[in-house]
Design an enzyme around this catalytic site. Sequence first.
Site, PDB file in Angstrom:
ATOM      1  N   SER A  29      15.143  29.879 -25.804  1.00 49.51           N
ATOM      2  CA  SER A  29      13.727  29.482 -25.914  1.00 49.51           C
ATOM      3  C   SER A  29      12.928  30.480 -26.749  1.00 49.51           C
ATOM      4  O   SER A  29      11.727  30.308 -26.941  1.00 49.51           O
ATOM      5  CB  SER A  29      13.111  29.361 -24.518  1.00 49.51           C
ATOM      6  OG  SER A  29      13.279  30.567 -23.795  1.00 49.51           O
ATOM      7  N   ASN A 116      12.502  34.143 -13.362  1.00 55.16           N
ATOM      8  CA  ASN A 116      11.813  32.964 -12.825  1.00 55.16           C
ATOM      9  C   ASN A 116      10.358  33.253 -12.466  1.00 55.16           C
ATOM     10  O   ASN A 116       9.457  32.482 -12.808  1.00 55.16           O
ATOM     11  CB  ASN A 116      12.571  32.422 -11.612  1.00 55.16           C
ATOM     12  CG  ASN A 116      13.973  31.965 -11.973  1.00 55.16           C
ATOM     13  OD1 ASN A 116      14.313  31.893 -13.153  1.00 55.16           O
ATOM     14  ND2 ASN A 116      14.791  31.668 -10.974  1.00 55.16           N
ATOM     15  N   THR A 161     -23.944  -2.106 -27.329  1.00 55.17           N
ATOM     16  CA  THR A 161     -22.934  -2.428 -26.313  1.00 55.17           C
ATOM     17  C   THR A 161     -22.074  -3.478 -26.988  1.00 55.17           C
ATOM     18  O   THR A 161     -22.580  -4.313 -27.752  1.00 55.17           O
ATOM     19  CB  THR A 161     -23.539  -2.974 -24.997  1.00 55.17           C
ATOM     20  OG1 THR A 161     -24.219  -4.196 -25.278  1.00 55.17           O
ATOM     21  CG2 THR A 161     -24.525  -1.995 -24.367  1.00 55.17           C
ATOM     22  N   HIS A 162     -20.779  -3.394 -26.767  1.00 57.14           N
ATOM     23  CA  HIS A 162     -19.812  -4.267 -27.468  1.00 57.14           C
ATOM     24  C   HIS A 162     -19.909  -4.099 -28.993  1.00 57.14           C
ATOM     25  O   HIS A 162     -19.576  -5.009 -29.735  1.00 57.14           O
ATOM     26  CB  HIS A 162     -20.004  -5.753 -27.117  1.00 57.14           C
ATOM     27  CG  HIS A 162     -20.178  -6.016 -25.656  1.00 57.14           C
ATOM     28  ND1 HIS A 162     -19.135  -6.348 -24.821  1.00 57.14           N
ATOM     29  CD2 HIS A 162     -21.283  -5.961 -24.861  1.00 57.14           C
ATOM     30  CE1 HIS A 162     -19.582  -6.500 -23.584  1.00 57.14           C
ATOM     31  NE2 HIS A 162     -20.891  -6.267 -23.573  1.00 57.14           N
ATOM     32  N   SER A 283      -9.573  10.633 -52.607  1.00 59.23           N
ATOM     33  CA  SER A 283      -8.370   9.826 -52.750  1.00 59.23           C
ATOM     34  C   SER A 283      -7.730  10.147 -54.091  1.00 59.23           C
ATOM     35  O   SER A 283      -8.427  10.404 -55.070  1.00 59.23           O
ATOM     36  CB  SER A 283      -8.752   8.342 -52.702  1.00 59.23           C
ATOM     37  OG  SER A 283      -7.760   7.567 -53.334  1.00 59.23           O
ATOM     38  N   LYS A 289     -13.868   7.580 -53.573  1.00 57.84           N
ATOM     39  CA  LYS A 289     -13.672   7.787 -52.143  1.00 57.84           C
ATOM     40  C   LYS A 289     -14.058   9.175 -51.640  1.00 57.84           C
ATOM     41  O   LYS A 289     -13.819  10.172 -52.293  1.00 57.84           O
ATOM     42  CB  LYS A 289     -12.191   7.547 -51.768  1.00 57.84           C
ATOM     43  CG  LYS A 289     -11.734   6.110 -51.869  1.00 57.84           C
ATOM     44  CD  LYS A 289     -12.447   5.173 -50.918  1.00 57.84           C
ATOM     45  CE  LYS A 289     -12.051   5.391 -49.475  1.00 57.84           C
ATOM     46  NZ  LYS A 289     -10.657   5.013 -49.195  1.00 57.84           N
ATOM     47  N   ASN A 291     -13.335  10.551 -47.892  1.00 48.51           N
ATOM     48  CA  ASN A 291     -12.776  10.119 -46.618  1.00 48.51           C
ATOM     49  C   ASN A 291     -13.080  11.079 -45.474  1.00 48.51           C
ATOM     50  O   ASN A 291     -12.988  12.295 -45.642  1.00 48.51           O
ATOM     51  CB  ASN A 291     -11.257   9.966 -46.748  1.00 48.51           C
ATOM     52  CG  ASN A 291     -10.884   8.880 -47.740  1.00 48.51           C
ATOM     53  OD1 ASN A 291     -11.582   7.882 -47.866  1.00 48.51           O
ATOM     54  ND2 ASN A 291      -9.790   9.086 -48.462  1.00 48.51           N
ATOM     55  N   GLU A 296     -10.990  11.698 -38.386  1.00 48.42           N
ATOM     56  CA  GLU A 296      -9.803  10.843 -38.233  1.00 48.42           C
ATOM     57  C   GLU A 296      -8.624  11.618 -37.659  1.00 48.42           C
ATOM     58  O   GLU A 296      -7.899  11.122 -36.793  1.00 48.42           O
ATOM     59  CB  GLU A 296      -9.390  10.259 -39.589  1.00 48.42           C
ATOM     60  CG  GLU A 296     -10.322   9.188 -40.108  1.00 48.42           C
ATOM     61  CD  GLU A 296      -9.903   8.734 -41.496  1.00 48.42           C
ATOM     62  OE1 GLU A 296      -9.370   7.625 -41.609  1.00 48.42           O
ATOM     63  OE2 GLU A 296     -10.082   9.500 -42.471  1.00 48.42           O
ATOM     64  N   TYR A 323      13.399  26.939  -9.056  1.00 42.48           N
ATOM     65  CA  TYR A 323      13.441  26.930 -10.523  1.00 42.48           C
ATOM     66  C   TYR A 323      14.646  26.136 -11.017  1.00 42.48           C
ATOM     67  O   TYR A 323      15.754  26.239 -10.499  1.00 42.48           O
ATOM     68  CB  TYR A 323      13.539  28.366 -11.070  1.00 42.48           C
ATOM     69  CG  TYR A 323      13.645  28.392 -12.584  1.00 42.48           C
ATOM     70  CD1 TYR A 323      12.507  28.400 -13.378  1.00 42.48           C
ATOM     71  CD2 TYR A 323      14.889  28.369 -13.220  1.00 42.48           C
ATOM     72  CE1 TYR A 323      12.601  28.390 -14.760  1.00 42.48           C
ATOM     73  CE2 TYR A 323      14.986  28.346 -14.604  1.00 42.48           C
ATOM     74  CZ  TYR A 323      13.846  28.357 -15.371  1.00 42.48           C
ATOM     75  OH  TYR A 323      13.930  28.332 -16.724  1.00 42.48           O
ATOM     76  N   GLN A 328      12.004  25.207 -18.629  1.00 43.41           N
ATOM     77  CA  GLN A 328      11.834  25.824 -19.947  1.00 43.41           C
ATOM     78  C   GLN A 328      11.190  24.835 -20.925  1.00 43.41           C
ATOM     79  O   GLN A 328      10.556  25.246 -21.893  1.00 43.41           O
ATOM     80  CB  GLN A 328      13.200  26.274 -20.467  1.00 43.41           C
ATOM     81  CG  GLN A 328      13.161  26.965 -21.796  1.00 43.41           C
ATOM     82  CD  GLN A 328      14.472  27.671 -22.096  1.00 43.41           C
ATOM     83  OE1 GLN A 328      14.828  28.646 -21.452  1.00 43.41           O
ATOM     84  NE2 GLN A 328      15.217  27.159 -23.053  1.00 43.41           N
ATOM     85  N   LYS A 331       7.131  24.599 -22.129  1.00 45.36           N
ATOM     86  CA  LYS A 331       6.384  25.416 -23.090  1.00 45.36           C
ATOM     87  C   LYS A 331       5.944  24.685 -24.338  1.00 45.36           C
ATOM     88  O   LYS A 331       4.777  24.787 -24.748  1.00 45.36           O
ATOM     89  CB  LYS A 331       7.180  26.669 -23.434  1.00 45.36           C
ATOM     90  CG  LYS A 331       7.116  27.662 -22.306  1.00 45.36           C
ATOM     91  CD  LYS A 331       8.133  28.748 -22.400  1.00 45.36           C
ATOM     92  CE  LYS A 331       8.472  29.222 -21.012  1.00 45.36           C
ATOM     93  NZ  LYS A 331       9.121  28.192 -20.145  1.00 45.36           N
TER      94      LYS A 331
HETATM   95  N1  ARG Z   1      13.391  31.005 -20.725  1.00 43.73           N
HETATM   96  C1  ARG Z   1      13.316  30.636 -19.353  1.00 43.73           C
HETATM   97  C2  ARG Z   1      12.193  29.603 -19.166  1.00 43.73           C
HETATM   98  O1  ARG Z   1      11.418  29.452 -20.039  1.00 43.73           O
HETATM   99  C3  ARG Z   1      13.028  31.833 -18.533  1.00 43.73           C
HETATM  100  C4  ARG Z   1      13.503  31.723 -17.113  1.00 43.73           C
HETATM  101  C5  ARG Z   1      14.982  31.665 -17.094  1.00 43.73           C
HETATM  102  N2  ARG Z   1      15.492  31.730 -15.785  1.00 43.73           N
HETATM  103  C6  ARG Z   1      16.742  31.449 -15.525  1.00 43.73           C
HETATM  104  N3  ARG Z   1      17.127  31.512 -14.305  1.00 43.73           N
HETATM  105  N4  ARG Z   1      17.582  31.049 -16.445  1.00 43.73           N
HETATM  106  O2  ARG Z   1      12.092  28.925 -18.168  1.00 43.73           O
END
Ligand code: ARG
Length: 463
Positions: A29, A116, A161-162, A283, A289, A291, A296, A323, A328, A331
């Site tokens: 990660s 964790n 309205t509408h 454009s 144009k 825009n 948007e 956990y 993971q 994120k």
């Molecule tokens: N990179 C992991 C996460 O984002 C960190 C925690 C990992 N914990 C584990 N027991 N493998 O969740």
Amino acid sequence: MSNKEVADKPWSGRFTESTDAFVEQFTASVEFDQRMYAQDIAGSQAHARMLTKIGVLSTAECELITAALEEIRQEIEQGEFNWRVDLEDVHMNIESRLVEKIGEPGKKLHTGRSRNDQVATDVRLYLRDQIELIDAELVRLQHAVLNLAEGEVETLMPGFTHLQVAQVITVGHHLMAWFEMLCRDRARLADCKKRVNIMPLGSAALAGTSFPLDREYVAQQLGFDGVSNNSLDAVSDRDFAIEFCAFAALLLMHLSRFSEELVLWASQQFEFIELPDRFCTGSSIMPQKKNPDVPELVRGKSARVFGNLMSMLTLMKSQVLAYNKDNQEDKEPLFDTVDAVAACVRVYADMVPHIAFNRNKLAAAVDTGYATATDLADYLVAKGVAFRDAHEIVGKAVRIAIDEDKELPQLSLAQFQALSAHIGEDVFTVLQARGSAESKNVVGGTSPVQVRAQIEAARRSLA
Ligand code: ARG
């Protein structure tokens, strides 16, 4: 395979073969969680100080650790840090570098801690920082909306309205409706922050720890409002992130509504506003144009923000305690939401002060579409006609006006009196757009008097 070949990972003791090369990439990660480096370092420094307080680390070791973490922060900020995919995540990358720099004392830092509770803490710290930045930008946007509303308190426009012309309103009133939506967004964000700002650290992997950690001391150093009550819940809970995504979804829904109005108002069919050139694009084929790309795109960004909320809910659904590696996956949708919200609020706060209302066009628009028909009905009621009868009479007047291709004030007194003997010469005052707006002098209503009061109260609430 000898243990030597697998000994390069902090957890490799029980393994007899190295991680498959693709699995290493698949499970890592670090590519996205490295953005939490500052929070990870702050968390580790606070943890180290606490370990010193309870006698696990010596003062000298603590100083070595905290100073080395400071150097690592600089290495990262100067782009000199070597992020390694084989070290999986931000936590192990920083910890390994620490051990590389200071040796033995660095290996003691993870005492009484697990990734964790570490990751749960980092995400909360990160989100808390982002919430503060986003709220400041929301305040900037609110000020911009207030200033714009103040300048257009007297400006009339058709209210819809509408998307059909309904009644006369003031532009200031319309803008203050946006302000109200933003107030609710900020209230939701503040409420979410209360649950974000609780510290999971000390929960360790899932069960808590046998070390006599002083969790309150760590929480205090990190500015948390309190510590979590249940270690199983604390390492697995992502409600706070989902709440943030829910806040974000509602905010982007609001911004997409503002955007839709800006796009319509800037069109040649409305011409209610002029957007500043520097917030528009041209454009490549049509030279004429201009825009409204910014509104948007903000409207478009709502799509990913809504999607991220669904991703987060689905991610957590059916997860057993505590956990799981699934977590993971929280994120990227969370970070993407933070980025989208921050960018959209920023660009709106930058753009809103420069929206120019085309008062002539608005004045012309307000005099077409029978926006004062309801005022005529109210006038009849004031003369003693029951509202339902008044409604019927005015409906007939509108029908005549449509047939004669006229607006209501262009009908003659004789035509009105043919519909109701209660109508007198004073009817023409009632049919004026300005009088119509001014008459809506009820709390929350569109009259300039009321809108000024709304703006003043709003300014006080922001001060
Ligand atoms: N990179 C992991 C996460 O984002 C960190 C925690 C990992 N914990 C584990 N027991 N493998 O969740």
